[in-house]
Design a protein around this motif. Structure first.
Motif, PDB file in Angstrom:
ATOM      1  N   ALA A  41       0.878  -1.087   0.032  1.00  0.00           N
ATOM      2  CA  ALA A  41       0.072  -0.080  -0.136  1.00  0.00           C
ATOM      3  C   ALA A  41       0.901   1.315  -0.024  1.00  0.00           C
ATOM      4  O   ALA A  41       0.351   2.377   0.030  1.00  0.00           O
ATOM      5  CB  ALA A  41      -0.967   0.084   1.214  1.00  0.00           C
ATOM      6  N   GLY A  42       2.280   1.023  -0.124  1.00  0.00           N
ATOM      7  CA  GLY A  42       2.953   2.259  -0.029  1.00  0.00           C
ATOM      8  C   GLY A  42       3.217   2.834  -1.413  1.00  0.00           C
ATOM      9  O   GLY A  42       2.652   2.909  -2.420  1.00  0.00           O
ATOM     10  N   PRO A  43       4.180   3.934  -1.259  1.00  0.00           N
ATOM     11  CA  PRO A  43       5.056   4.328  -0.281  1.00  0.00           C
ATOM     12  C   PRO A  43       4.736   5.161   0.577  1.00  0.00           C
ATOM     13  O   PRO A  43       3.464   5.720   0.646  1.00  0.00           O
ATOM     14  CB  PRO A  43       6.325   5.154  -1.390  1.00  0.00           C
ATOM     15  N   TYR A  44       5.361   5.685   1.747  1.00  0.00           N
ATOM     16  CA  TYR A  44       4.989   6.291   3.052  1.00  0.00           C
ATOM     17  C   TYR A  44       5.872   7.444   3.180  1.00  0.00           C
ATOM     18  O   TYR A  44       6.953   7.405   2.989  1.00  0.00           O
ATOM     19  CB  TYR A  44       4.533   5.189   4.280  1.00  0.00           C
ATOM     20  N   LEU A  45       5.383   8.083   3.987  1.00  0.00           N
ATOM     21  CA  LEU A  45       6.295   9.220   4.549  1.00  0.00           C
ATOM     22  C   LEU A  45       6.713   8.548   6.060  1.00  0.00           C
ATOM     23  O   LEU A  45       5.713   8.122   6.686  1.00  0.00           O
ATOM     24  CB  LEU A  45       5.802  10.612   4.887  1.00  0.00           C
ATOM     25  N   GLY A  46       7.844   8.681   6.544  1.00  0.00           N
ATOM     26  CA  GLY A  46       8.129   8.139   7.485  1.00  0.00           C
ATOM     27  C   GLY A  46       8.504   9.038   8.922  1.00  0.00           C
ATOM     28  O   GLY A  46       9.370  10.073   8.431  1.00  0.00           O
ATOM     29  N   LEU A  47       7.639   9.008   9.963  1.00  0.00           N
ATOM     30  CA  LEU A  47       7.947   9.897  11.080  1.00  0.00           C
ATOM     31  C   LEU A  47       8.591   9.316  12.102  1.00  0.00           C
ATOM     32  O   LEU A  47       8.148   8.097  12.737  1.00  0.00           O
ATOM     33  CB  LEU A  47       6.530  10.642  11.532  1.00  0.00           C
ATOM     34  N   VAL A  48       9.627  10.081  12.745  1.00  0.00           N
ATOM     35  CA  VAL A  48      10.381   9.551  13.970  1.00  0.00           C
ATOM     36  C   VAL A  48      10.173  10.286  15.064  1.00  0.00           C
ATOM     37  O   VAL A  48      10.371  11.775  14.854  1.00  0.00           O
ATOM     38  CB  VAL A  48      11.926   9.377  13.662  1.00  0.00           C
ATOM     39  N   VAL A  49       9.549   9.997  16.120  1.00  0.00           N
ATOM     40  CA  VAL A  49       9.275  10.791  17.328  1.00  0.00           C
ATOM     41  C   VAL A  49       9.961  10.342  18.386  1.00  0.00           C
ATOM     42  O   VAL A  49      10.132   9.084  18.677  1.00  0.00           O
ATOM     43  CB  VAL A  49       7.616  10.788  17.639  1.00  0.00           C
ATOM     44  N   PRO A  50      10.477  11.192  19.372  1.00  0.00           N
ATOM     45  CA  PRO A  50      11.668  10.754  20.329  1.00  0.00           C
ATOM     46  C   PRO A  50      10.927  10.128  21.615  1.00  0.00           C
ATOM     47  O   PRO A  50      11.498   9.450  22.287  1.00  0.00           O
ATOM     48  CB  PRO A  50      12.163  12.251  20.715  1.00  0.00           C
ATOM     49  N   ASN A  51       9.666  10.641  21.932  1.00  0.00           N
ATOM     50  CA  ASN A  51       8.987  10.171  23.220  1.00  0.00           C
ATOM     51  C   ASN A  51       7.621   9.989  23.242  1.00  0.00           C
ATOM     52  O   ASN A  51       6.996  10.474  22.287  1.00  0.00           O
ATOM     53  CB  ASN A  51       9.604  11.049  24.328  1.00  0.00           C
ATOM     54  N   SER A  52       7.108   9.343  24.498  1.00  0.00           N
ATOM     55  CA  SER A  52       5.543   9.199  24.448  1.00  0.00           C
ATOM     56  C   SER A  52       4.605  10.480  24.263  1.00  0.00           C
ATOM     57  O   SER A  52       3.650  10.413  23.798  1.00  0.00           O
ATOM     58  CB  SER A  52       5.314   8.181  25.404  1.00  0.00           C
ATOM     59  N   PHE A  53       5.211  11.522  25.252  1.00  0.00           N
ATOM     60  CA  PHE A  53       4.326  12.356  25.343  1.00  0.00           C
ATOM     61  C   PHE A  53       4.270  13.450  23.900  1.00  0.00           C
ATOM     62  O   PHE A  53       3.420  14.214  23.797  1.00  0.00           O
ATOM     63  CB  PHE A  53       4.761  13.451  26.330  1.00  0.00           C
ATOM     64  N   GLU A  54       5.107  13.093  23.170  1.00  0.00           N
ATOM     65  CA  GLU A  54       4.970  13.870  21.913  1.00  0.00           C
ATOM     66  C   GLU A  54       4.381  13.044  20.720  1.00  0.00           C
ATOM     67  O   GLU A  54       3.869  13.418  19.834  1.00  0.00           O
ATOM     68  CB  GLU A  54       6.471  14.018  21.280  1.00  0.00           C
ATOM     69  N   LEU A  55       4.409  11.520  21.139  1.00  0.00           N
ATOM     70  CA  LEU A  55       3.569  10.608  20.231  1.00  0.00           C
ATOM     71  C   LEU A  55       2.225  10.479  20.475  1.00  0.00           C
ATOM     72  O   LEU A  55       1.386  10.567  19.329  1.00  0.00           O
ATOM     73  CB  LEU A  55       4.172   9.043  20.501  1.00  0.00           C
ATOM     74  N   ALA A  56       1.787  10.896  21.568  1.00  0.00           N
ATOM     75  CA  ALA A  56       0.349  11.051  21.918  1.00  0.00           C
ATOM     76  C   ALA A  56      -0.527  12.150  21.153  1.00  0.00           C
ATOM     77  O   ALA A  56      -1.598  11.548  20.261  1.00  0.00           O
ATOM     78  CB  ALA A  56       0.006  11.209  23.373  1.00  0.00           C
TER      79      ALA A  56
ATOM     80  N   PRO B  96      -5.948   5.416  11.415  1.00  0.00           N
ATOM     81  CA  PRO B  96      -5.137   4.193  11.266  1.00  0.00           C
ATOM     82  C   PRO B  96      -5.458   3.202  10.001  1.00  0.00           C
ATOM     83  O   PRO B  96      -6.639   3.391   9.656  1.00  0.00           O
ATOM     84  CB  PRO B  96      -5.511   3.101  12.533  1.00  0.00           C
ATOM     85  N   SER B  97      -4.645   2.842   9.424  1.00  0.00           N
ATOM     86  CA  SER B  97      -4.831   1.814   8.349  1.00  0.00           C
ATOM     87  C   SER B  97      -5.825   1.003   8.511  1.00  0.00           C
ATOM     88  O   SER B  97      -5.992   0.139   9.596  1.00  0.00           O
ATOM     89  CB  SER B  97      -3.509   1.452   7.756  1.00  0.00           C
ATOM     90  N   LYS B  98      -6.613   0.744   7.843  1.00  0.00           N
ATOM     91  CA  LYS B  98      -7.826  -0.564   7.729  1.00  0.00           C
ATOM     92  C   LYS B  98      -7.093  -1.658   7.751  1.00  0.00           C
ATOM     93  O   LYS B  98      -7.703  -2.665   8.152  1.00  0.00           O
ATOM     94  CB  LYS B  98      -8.947  -0.048   6.668  1.00  0.00           C
ATOM     95  N   ASN B  99      -6.003  -1.746   6.795  1.00  0.00           N
ATOM     96  CA  ASN B  99      -5.498  -3.346   6.756  1.00  0.00           C
ATOM     97  C   ASN B  99      -4.799  -3.664   7.854  1.00  0.00           C
ATOM     98  O   ASN B  99      -4.765  -4.745   8.423  1.00  0.00           O
ATOM     99  CB  ASN B  99      -4.656  -3.364   5.394  1.00  0.00           C
ATOM    100  N   VAL B 100      -3.449  -2.692   8.122  1.00  0.00           N
ATOM    101  CA  VAL B 100      -2.750  -3.021   9.313  1.00  0.00           C
ATOM    102  C   VAL B 100      -2.488  -1.754   9.951  1.00  0.00           C
ATOM    103  O   VAL B 100      -1.656  -0.662   9.377  1.00  0.00           O
ATOM    104  CB  VAL B 100      -1.330  -3.612   8.589  1.00  0.00           C
TER     105      VAL B 100
END
Length: 289
Positions: free
Chosen positions: A39-54, A64-68
């Protein structure tokens, strides 16, 4: 002060399963990776910690993707979905060493249990001679990293110290400077000045959390570093090795406003993805900037 980071690179394949000879992956893992890649390609996001991920994974921002919707590999959870009509894969990294500062040489986030003094430390003044005040630890030398580009000669290294972001992405970021950011945590607690988005000429990564003002001033004077984080270098070097474009979006704040900074970083990122919708990500390569 604390730095927040969101990084994205253009992913053609989810290749993380190829790393680590001792990693154990089931046939179902490979099936999921193949399904995600199809289903790609994708943009990849790298986040350093949980309070920024939330806030990034909030339903108002992330679909969220319906497949996976996610896949867990080697202790990491890779979230698969859509942000502002862009297909993305989001993963959290983590933090490393820190440089103490302030009363009792307190470490950043030490009160939250993120860092500890149990392992030990080096106090540089203890290694200076009384006669000349020379430091017996000698010097700290800055050196380039070694990379092995995918289009290079196998096992022939190249060196990289400064890595250029995509000029296309960098120029597109100019349109973010008029984006309105949030100023208040609640009705009674607000920033003294209105936050804003600015482009910087040179961002830097350090091997430690540069919470020490003297060390930050040194890096600014030596290398003209406008901002310093711990995560950008790794993603930048991978992007350079793979020949893929990247850009860094960071939020700077005091610790009391860290959650607000995370929300504003998501606002900036979402707006940037909206701008990207008018530009094809396929074929964007590294540019000199």
């Amino acid at each position: 002060m604390t730095l927040k980071l969101l990084v994205f690179i253009h992913l053609l394949l989810l290749i993380f399963m190829a790393v680590g000879c001792n990693a154990q992956h089931s046939p179902e893992d490979f099936d999921q990776v193949n399904l995600i890649n199809s289903a790609g390609p994708y943009l990849g996001l790298v986040v350093p910690n949980s309070f920024e991920l939330a806030p990034l994974l909030d339903p108002s921002t992330f679909i969220p993707s319906k497949n996976v919707s996610h896949i867990d590999l080697s202790g990491r959870r890779f979230h698969v979905g859509i942000i502002a009509d862009q297909k993305v894969i989001v993963v959290m990294t983590g933090l490393a060493m820190t440089y103490g500062q302030g009363e009792d040489d307190e470490l950043a986030w030490e009160s939250n249990g993120d860092y500890t003094r149990d392992i030990g430390y080096i106090h540089f003044a203890n290694y200076s001679t009384e006669e000349s005040c020379d430091n017996l630890l000698n010097n700290v030398w800055f050196n380039p990293d070694e990379i092995f580009p995918k289009n290079g000669i196998p096992e022939v290294r190249e060196h990289a110290f400064w890595v250029n972001v995509s000029e296309t992405y960098y120029n597109l970021a100019e349109q973010l400077q008029n984006v309105t950011l949030e100023s208040c945590i609640n009705s009674t607690t607000c920033l003294p000045t209105t936050p804003k988005i600015v482009k910087v000429e040179r961002g830097c990564s350090a091997s430690i959390l540069a919470a020490n003002a003297a060390y930050k001033n040194l890096l600014h004077e030596k290398f003209n570093c406008t901002l310093i984080d711990m995560e950008s270098a790794a993603v930048a070097l991978v992007s350079l090795s793979m020949g893929k474009p990247f850009i860094i979006i960071r939020a700077l704040s005091g610790l009391a406003f860290s959650n607000l900074a995370s929300k504003n970083a998501v606002i900036a990122l979402t707006k940037f993805f909206e701008l990207l919708s008018d530009k094809p990500t396929n074929g964007i390569e590294m540019y000199d900037k």
